[in-house]
Motif scaffolding. Structure first.
Motif, PDB file in Angstrom:
ATOM      1  N   VAL A   1       0.843  -1.201   0.000  1.00 34.66           N
ATOM      2  CA  VAL A   1       0.000   0.000   0.000  1.00 34.66           C
ATOM      3  C   VAL A   1       0.877   1.250   0.000  1.00 34.66           C
ATOM      4  O   VAL A   1       0.647   2.193  -0.774  1.00 34.66           O
ATOM      5  CB  VAL A   1      -0.969  -0.010   1.206  1.00 34.66           C
ATOM      6  CG1 VAL A   1      -1.665   1.333   1.362  1.00 34.66           C
ATOM      7  CG2 VAL A   1      -1.984  -1.135   1.055  1.00 34.66           C
ATOM      8  N   LEU A   2       1.917   1.262   0.847  1.00 35.52           N
ATOM      9  CA  LEU A   2       2.824   2.414   0.886  1.00 35.52           C
ATOM     10  C   LEU A   2       3.543   2.588  -0.447  1.00 35.52           C
ATOM     11  O   LEU A   2       3.725   3.710  -0.926  1.00 35.52           O
ATOM     12  CB  LEU A   2       3.834   2.253   2.018  1.00 35.52           C
ATOM     13  CG  LEU A   2       3.317   2.473   3.426  1.00 35.52           C
ATOM     14  CD1 LEU A   2       4.367   2.077   4.462  1.00 35.52           C
ATOM     15  CD2 LEU A   2       2.903   3.922   3.610  1.00 35.52           C
ATOM     16  N   THR A   3       3.948   1.484  -1.058  1.00 35.87           N
ATOM     17  CA  THR A   3       4.636   1.531  -2.346  1.00 35.87           C
ATOM     18  C   THR A   3       3.737   2.122  -3.414  1.00 35.87           C
ATOM     19  O   THR A   3       4.153   3.020  -4.165  1.00 35.87           O
ATOM     20  CB  THR A   3       5.096   0.112  -2.755  1.00 35.87           C
ATOM     21  OG1 THR A   3       6.043  -0.364  -1.802  1.00 35.87           O
ATOM     22  CG2 THR A   3       5.708   0.101  -4.133  1.00 35.87           C
ATOM     23  N   VAL A   4       2.524   1.618  -3.516  1.00 34.42           N
ATOM     24  CA  VAL A   4       1.604   2.104  -4.542  1.00 34.42           C
ATOM     25  C   VAL A   4       1.268   3.572  -4.282  1.00 34.42           C
ATOM     26  O   VAL A   4       1.264   4.396  -5.213  1.00 34.42           O
ATOM     27  CB  VAL A   4       0.334   1.226  -4.612  1.00 34.42           C
ATOM     28  CG1 VAL A   4      -0.720   1.854  -5.512  1.00 34.42           C
ATOM     29  CG2 VAL A   4       0.695  -0.173  -5.093  1.00 34.42           C
ATOM     30  N   PHE A   5       1.010   3.940  -3.033  1.00 31.29           N
ATOM     31  CA  PHE A   5       0.701   5.331  -2.705  1.00 31.29           C
ATOM     32  C   PHE A   5       1.855   6.247  -3.096  1.00 31.29           C
ATOM     33  O   PHE A   5       1.650   7.276  -3.754  1.00 31.29           O
ATOM     34  CB  PHE A   5       0.383   5.474  -1.209  1.00 31.29           C
ATOM     35  CG  PHE A   5       0.130   6.901  -0.800  1.00 31.29           C
ATOM     36  CD1 PHE A   5      -1.082   7.512  -1.087  1.00 31.29           C
ATOM     37  CD2 PHE A   5       1.106   7.631  -0.149  1.00 31.29           C
ATOM     38  CE1 PHE A   5      -1.314   8.833  -0.731  1.00 31.29           C
ATOM     39  CE2 PHE A   5       0.888   8.951   0.214  1.00 31.29           C
ATOM     40  CZ  PHE A   5      -0.329   9.554  -0.081  1.00 31.29           C
ATOM     41  N   ALA A   6       3.075   5.890  -2.693  1.00 37.20           N
ATOM     42  CA  ALA A   6       4.247   6.725  -3.006  1.00 37.20           C
ATOM     43  C   ALA A   6       4.474   6.805  -4.511  1.00 37.20           C
ATOM     44  O   ALA A   6       4.781   7.874  -5.049  1.00 37.20           O
ATOM     45  CB  ALA A   6       5.482   6.168  -2.307  1.00 37.20           C
ATOM     46  N   GLY A   7       4.317   5.687  -5.201  1.00 38.23           N
ATOM     47  CA  GLY A   7       4.512   5.678  -6.646  1.00 38.23           C
ATOM     48  C   GLY A   7       3.491   6.512  -7.383  1.00 38.23           C
ATOM     49  O   GLY A   7       3.832   7.294  -8.277  1.00 38.23           O
ATOM     50  N   VAL A   8       2.219   6.377  -7.006  1.00 38.28           N
ATOM     51  CA  VAL A   8       1.152   7.150  -7.660  1.00 38.28           C
ATOM     52  C   VAL A   8       1.320   8.639  -7.359  1.00 38.28           C
ATOM     53  O   VAL A   8       1.180   9.480  -8.257  1.00 38.28           O
ATOM     54  CB  VAL A   8      -0.247   6.639  -7.234  1.00 38.28           C
ATOM     55  CG1 VAL A   8      -1.345   7.583  -7.705  1.00 38.28           C
ATOM     56  CG2 VAL A   8      -0.476   5.229  -7.770  1.00 38.28           C
ATOM     57  N   LEU A   9       1.640   8.969  -6.122  1.00 37.79           N
ATOM     58  CA  LEU A   9       1.848  10.370  -5.759  1.00 37.79           C
ATOM     59  C   LEU A   9       3.025  10.963  -6.533  1.00 37.79           C
ATOM     60  O   LEU A   9       2.915  12.058  -7.105  1.00 37.79           O
ATOM     61  CB  LEU A   9       2.065  10.505  -4.250  1.00 37.79           C
ATOM     62  CG  LEU A   9       2.301  11.920  -3.734  1.00 37.79           C
ATOM     63  CD1 LEU A   9       1.066  12.793  -3.984  1.00 37.79           C
ATOM     64  CD2 LEU A   9       2.645  11.892  -2.243  1.00 37.79           C
ATOM     65  N   GLY A  10       4.147  10.249  -6.548  1.00 37.93           N
ATOM     66  CA  GLY A  10       5.313  10.723  -7.297  1.00 37.93           C
ATOM     67  C   GLY A  10       5.015  10.889  -8.773  1.00 37.93           C
ATOM     68  O   GLY A  10       5.390  11.886  -9.394  1.00 37.93           O
ATOM     69  N   TRP A  11       4.297   9.915  -9.337  1.00 39.48           N
ATOM     70  CA  TRP A  11       3.915   9.987 -10.749  1.00 39.48           C
ATOM     71  C   TRP A  11       3.027  11.198 -11.018  1.00 39.48           C
ATOM     72  O   TRP A  11       3.235  11.929 -11.978  1.00 39.48           O
ATOM     73  CB  TRP A  11       3.195   8.702 -11.167  1.00 39.48           C
ATOM     74  CG  TRP A  11       2.615   8.760 -12.541  1.00 39.48           C
ATOM     75  CD1 TRP A  11       3.268   8.538 -13.722  1.00 39.48           C
ATOM     76  CD2 TRP A  11       1.266   9.074 -12.891  1.00 39.48           C
ATOM     77  NE1 TRP A  11       2.412   8.700 -14.774  1.00 39.48           N
ATOM     78  CE2 TRP A  11       1.162   9.023 -14.297  1.00 39.48           C
ATOM     79  CE3 TRP A  11       0.131   9.393 -12.153  1.00 39.48           C
ATOM     80  CZ2 TRP A  11      -0.031   9.280 -14.964  1.00 39.48           C
ATOM     81  CZ3 TRP A  11      -1.058   9.645 -12.829  1.00 39.48           C
ATOM     82  CH2 TRP A  11      -1.113   9.577 -14.215  1.00 39.48           C
ATOM     83  N   ALA A  12       2.028  11.405 -10.165  1.00 33.52           N
ATOM     84  CA  ALA A  12       1.088  12.515 -10.364  1.00 33.52           C
ATOM     85  C   ALA A  12       1.810  13.859 -10.314  1.00 33.52           C
ATOM     86  O   ALA A  12       1.583  14.725 -11.171  1.00 33.52           O
ATOM     87  CB  ALA A  12      -0.028  12.463  -9.321  1.00 33.52           C
ATOM     88  N   VAL A  13       2.676  14.033  -9.328  1.00 29.00           N
ATOM     89  CA  VAL A  13       3.414  15.296  -9.220  1.00 29.00           C
ATOM     90  C   VAL A  13       4.295  15.494 -10.451  1.00 29.00           C
ATOM     91  O   VAL A  13       4.331  16.572 -11.036  1.00 29.00           O
ATOM     92  CB  VAL A  13       4.254  15.335  -7.918  1.00 29.00           C
ATOM     93  CG1 VAL A  13       5.226  16.499  -7.913  1.00 29.00           C
ATOM     94  CG2 VAL A  13       3.340  15.389  -6.699  1.00 29.00           C
ATOM     95  N   PHE A  14       4.980  14.439 -10.864  1.00 35.22           N
ATOM     96  CA  PHE A  14       5.867  14.576 -12.018  1.00 35.22           C
ATOM     97  C   PHE A  14       5.080  14.768 -13.308  1.00 35.22           C
ATOM     98  O   PHE A  14       5.399  15.649 -14.117  1.00 35.22           O
ATOM     99  CB  PHE A  14       6.806  13.371 -12.128  1.00 35.22           C
ATOM    100  CG  PHE A  14       7.985  13.649 -13.005  1.00 35.22           C
ATOM    101  CD1 PHE A  14       9.068  14.374 -12.538  1.00 35.22           C
ATOM    102  CD2 PHE A  14       8.004  13.222 -14.324  1.00 35.22           C
ATOM    103  CE1 PHE A  14      10.145  14.670 -13.348  1.00 35.22           C
ATOM    104  CE2 PHE A  14       9.077  13.507 -15.150  1.00 35.22           C
ATOM    105  CZ  PHE A  14      10.149  14.238 -14.666  1.00 35.22           C
ATOM    106  N   ALA A  15       4.040  13.973 -13.508  1.00 37.02           N
ATOM    107  CA  ALA A  15       3.283  14.028 -14.768  1.00 37.02           C
ATOM    108  C   ALA A  15       2.505  15.328 -14.924  1.00 37.02           C
ATOM    109  O   ALA A  15       2.468  15.897 -16.016  1.00 37.02           O
ATOM    110  CB  ALA A  15       2.330  12.834 -14.855  1.00 37.02           C
ATOM    111  N   PHE A  16       1.897  15.804 -13.845  1.00 35.11           N
ATOM    112  CA  PHE A  16       1.025  16.962 -13.955  1.00 35.11           C
ATOM    113  C   PHE A  16       1.717  18.295 -13.681  1.00 35.11           C
ATOM    114  O   PHE A  16       1.185  19.341 -14.044  1.00 35.11           O
ATOM    115  CB  PHE A  16      -0.187  16.811 -13.028  1.00 35.11           C
ATOM    116  CG  PHE A  16      -1.137  15.741 -13.479  1.00 35.11           C
ATOM    117  CD1 PHE A  16      -2.012  15.973 -14.520  1.00 35.11           C
ATOM    118  CD2 PHE A  16      -1.124  14.489 -12.884  1.00 35.11           C
ATOM    119  CE1 PHE A  16      -2.887  14.982 -14.952  1.00 35.11           C
ATOM    120  CE2 PHE A  16      -1.992  13.490 -13.300  1.00 35.11           C
ATOM    121  CZ  PHE A  16      -2.868  13.736 -14.342  1.00 35.11           C
TER     122      PHE A  16
END
Length: 192
Positions: free
Chosen positions: A164-179
Protein backbone atom coordinates in the motif's frame (compact mmCIF):
# COMPACT_ATOMS: atom_id res chain seq x y z
CA UNK A 1 24.28 14.78 -30.27
CA UNK A 2 27.89 14.21 -29.17
CA UNK A 3 27.27 15.87 -25.79
CA UNK A 4 24.29 13.57 -25.20
CA UNK A 5 26.33 10.52 -26.17
CA UNK A 6 29.22 11.56 -23.90
CA UNK A 7 26.78 12.06 -21.03
CA UNK A 8 25.25 8.61 -21.59
CA UNK A 9 28.71 7.01 -21.75
CA UNK A 10 29.74 8.63 -18.46
CA UNK A 11 26.47 8.12 -16.59
CA UNK A 12 25.64 4.61 -17.78
CA UNK A 13 29.32 3.67 -17.89
CA UNK A 14 29.87 4.36 -14.19
CA UNK A 15 26.57 2.61 -13.43
CA UNK A 16 27.82 -0.41 -15.41
CA UNK A 17 31.12 -0.94 -13.61
CA UNK A 18 29.64 -3.63 -11.40
CA UNK A 19 28.21 -5.36 -14.49
CA UNK A 20 31.39 -5.51 -16.55
CA UNK A 21 34.28 -4.93 -14.13
CA UNK A 22 33.21 -6.04 -10.67
CA UNK A 23 36.71 -7.21 -9.68
CA UNK A 24 38.19 -3.86 -10.74
CA UNK A 25 35.44 -2.11 -8.76
CA UNK A 26 36.33 -4.16 -5.68
CA UNK A 27 40.01 -3.22 -6.04
CA UNK A 28 39.17 0.48 -6.39
CA UNK A 29 36.84 0.30 -3.42
CA UNK A 30 39.65 -1.21 -1.34
CA UNK A 31 42.17 1.33 -2.63
CA UNK A 32 40.00 4.46 -2.28
CA UNK A 33 37.85 3.40 0.64
CA UNK A 34 34.06 3.51 0.62
CA UNK A 35 33.81 7.30 0.89
CA UNK A 36 36.45 7.86 -1.78
CA UNK A 37 34.81 5.41 -4.18
CA UNK A 38 31.33 6.85 -3.59
CA UNK A 39 32.68 10.37 -4.05
CA UNK A 40 34.33 9.52 -7.38
CA UNK A 41 31.25 7.57 -8.48
CA UNK A 42 29.00 10.52 -7.58
CA UNK A 43 31.15 13.10 -9.37
CA UNK A 44 31.19 11.03 -12.58
CA UNK A 45 27.44 10.32 -12.30
CA UNK A 46 26.59 14.00 -11.80
CA UNK A 47 28.85 15.06 -14.67
CA UNK A 48 27.23 12.44 -16.91
CA UNK A 49 23.74 13.52 -15.88
CA UNK A 50 24.50 17.18 -16.56
CA UNK A 51 25.87 16.28 -19.99
CA UNK A 52 22.76 14.15 -20.72
CA UNK A 53 20.44 17.03 -19.84
CA UNK A 54 22.50 19.57 -21.79
CA UNK A 55 23.04 17.24 -24.74
CA UNK A 56 19.36 16.29 -24.88
CA UNK A 57 18.42 19.98 -24.93
CA UNK A 58 20.90 20.65 -27.73
CA UNK A 59 19.68 17.65 -29.74
CA UNK A 60 16.06 18.78 -29.42
CA UNK A 61 17.00 21.99 -31.24
CA UNK A 62 17.80 19.98 -34.39
CA UNK A 63 15.35 17.08 -34.29
CA UNK A 64 15.65 14.11 -36.62
CA UNK A 65 12.36 12.24 -37.05
CA UNK A 66 12.69 8.45 -37.18
CA UNK A 67 9.04 7.44 -36.78
CA UNK A 68 5.67 8.93 -35.83
CA UNK A 69 3.99 6.97 -33.04
CA UNK A 70 0.21 6.79 -33.00
CA UNK A 71 -1.46 8.95 -30.35
CA UNK A 72 -2.72 5.94 -28.39
CA UNK A 73 0.88 4.91 -27.66
CA UNK A 74 1.47 8.28 -26.03
CA UNK A 75 -1.49 7.62 -23.74
CA UNK A 76 -0.25 4.09 -23.06
CA UNK A 77 3.08 5.60 -22.02
CA UNK A 78 1.32 7.37 -19.15
CA UNK A 79 0.35 3.93 -17.79
CA UNK A 80 3.87 2.58 -18.34
CA UNK A 81 5.30 5.57 -16.50
CA UNK A 82 2.82 5.13 -13.63
CA UNK A 83 3.93 1.51 -13.23
CA UNK A 84 7.58 2.61 -13.44
CA UNK A 85 7.07 5.09 -10.59
CA UNK A 86 5.46 2.39 -8.45
CA UNK A 87 8.40 0.05 -9.09
CA UNK A 88 10.93 2.78 -8.34
CA UNK A 89 9.09 3.46 -5.07
CA UNK A 90 9.23 -0.29 -4.34
CA UNK A 91 13.02 -0.08 -4.29
CA UNK A 92 12.79 2.25 -1.28
CA UNK A 93 9.73 1.08 0.67
CA UNK A 94 10.57 -1.83 2.99
CA UNK A 95 8.78 -5.17 2.89
CA UNK A 96 6.73 -4.96 -0.28
CA UNK A 97 5.86 -7.80 -2.64
CA UNK A 98 7.34 -6.02 -5.67
CA UNK A 99 10.84 -6.07 -4.19
CA UNK A 100 10.36 -9.55 -2.75
CA UNK A 101 9.47 -10.87 -6.20
CA UNK A 102 11.72 -8.79 -8.49
CA UNK A 103 14.70 -8.16 -6.23
CA UNK A 104 15.57 -5.06 -8.23
CA UNK A 105 12.33 -3.14 -8.83
CA UNK A 106 14.15 0.10 -9.69
CA UNK A 107 15.78 -1.55 -12.70
CA UNK A 108 12.42 -2.99 -13.72
CA UNK A 109 10.95 0.51 -13.40
CA UNK A 110 13.69 2.01 -15.57
CA UNK A 111 13.03 -0.66 -18.21
CA UNK A 112 9.31 0.12 -18.27
CA UNK A 113 9.91 3.90 -18.26
CA UNK A 114 12.37 3.67 -21.16
CA UNK A 115 10.25 1.23 -23.16
CA UNK A 116 7.14 3.38 -22.77
CA UNK A 117 9.01 6.47 -23.90
CA UNK A 118 10.39 4.64 -26.93
CA UNK A 119 6.81 3.80 -27.90
CA UNK A 120 5.63 7.37 -27.42
CA UNK A 121 8.44 9.31 -29.09
CA UNK A 122 10.10 9.00 -32.45
CA UNK A 123 12.96 11.47 -32.63
CA UNK A 124 16.57 10.31 -32.91
CA UNK A 125 17.56 11.97 -29.63
CA UNK A 126 14.65 10.21 -27.86
CA UNK A 127 15.59 6.83 -29.29
CA UNK A 128 19.21 7.36 -28.28
CA UNK A 129 18.36 8.39 -24.72
CA UNK A 130 15.59 5.91 -23.96
CA UNK A 131 17.15 3.10 -25.98
CA UNK A 132 20.42 3.45 -24.06
CA UNK A 133 18.61 3.38 -20.71
CA UNK A 134 16.49 0.40 -21.79
CA UNK A 135 19.52 -1.60 -22.93
CA UNK A 136 21.44 -0.75 -19.75
CA UNK A 137 18.49 -1.64 -17.47
CA UNK A 138 17.87 -4.97 -19.22
CA UNK A 139 21.52 -6.00 -18.95
CA UNK A 140 21.88 -4.79 -15.36
CA UNK A 141 18.65 -6.52 -14.29
CA UNK A 142 19.81 -9.85 -15.75
CA UNK A 143 23.26 -9.54 -14.17
CA UNK A 144 21.87 -8.53 -10.77
CA UNK A 145 19.35 -11.40 -10.75
CA UNK A 146 22.12 -13.86 -11.67
CA UNK A 147 24.36 -12.43 -8.94
CA UNK A 148 21.50 -12.81 -6.44
CA UNK A 149 20.96 -16.46 -7.41
CA UNK A 150 24.66 -17.27 -7.12
CA UNK A 151 24.91 -15.54 -3.73
CA UNK A 152 21.67 -17.09 -2.48
CA UNK A 153 20.20 -13.65 -1.82
CA UNK A 154 16.68 -13.76 -0.40
CA UNK A 155 14.68 -10.55 -0.11
CA UNK A 156 12.36 -9.98 2.85
CA UNK A 157 8.82 -11.21 2.33
CA UNK A 158 6.34 -8.61 1.22
CA UNK A 159 3.49 -7.35 3.38
CA UNK A 160 0.24 -5.62 2.44
CA UNK A 161 1.30 -2.52 4.38
CA UNK A 162 4.48 -2.29 2.28
CA UNK A 163 2.47 -2.75 -0.92
CA UNK A 164 0.00 0.00 0.00
CA UNK A 165 2.82 2.41 0.89
CA UNK A 166 4.64 1.53 -2.35
CA UNK A 167 1.60 2.10 -4.54
CA UNK A 168 0.70 5.33 -2.71
CA UNK A 169 4.25 6.72 -3.01
CA UNK A 170 4.51 5.68 -6.65
CA UNK A 171 1.15 7.15 -7.66
CA UNK A 172 1.85 10.37 -5.76
CA UNK A 173 5.31 10.72 -7.30
CA UNK A 174 3.91 9.99 -10.75
CA UNK A 175 1.09 12.51 -10.36
CA UNK A 176 3.41 15.30 -9.22
CA UNK A 177 5.87 14.58 -12.02
CA UNK A 178 3.28 14.03 -14.77
CA UNK A 179 1.02 16.96 -13.96
CA UNK A 180 3.57 19.52 -12.72
CA UNK A 181 7.26 18.75 -13.05
CA UNK A 182 7.49 17.11 -16.51
CA UNK A 183 6.30 20.23 -18.35
CA UNK A 184 8.41 22.49 -16.14
CA UNK A 185 11.63 20.44 -16.28
CA UNK A 186 11.38 18.75 -19.69
CA UNK A 187 9.27 21.27 -21.56
CA UNK A 188 6.71 18.66 -22.64
CA UNK A 189 3.27 18.28 -21.10
CA UNK A 190 2.65 14.51 -21.15
CA UNK A 191 -1.01 14.95 -20.21
CA UNK A 192 -1.90 16.93 -23.33
Amino acid sequence: MLVLILGLVLFLGVHSVRIFANDWRSRQLARLGEKGWKGLYSVISIAGFILIVWGFGLARQQPVLLYVPPMWLRHLNALFTLLAFVLIAAAHVPRNHFKAKLGHPMLAGVKIWAFGHLLATGMLHDVLLFGAFLLWAVVDFVVCRRRDRLAGTVYPAGEIKGDVLTVFAGVLGWAVFAFVLHAWLIGVNPMR
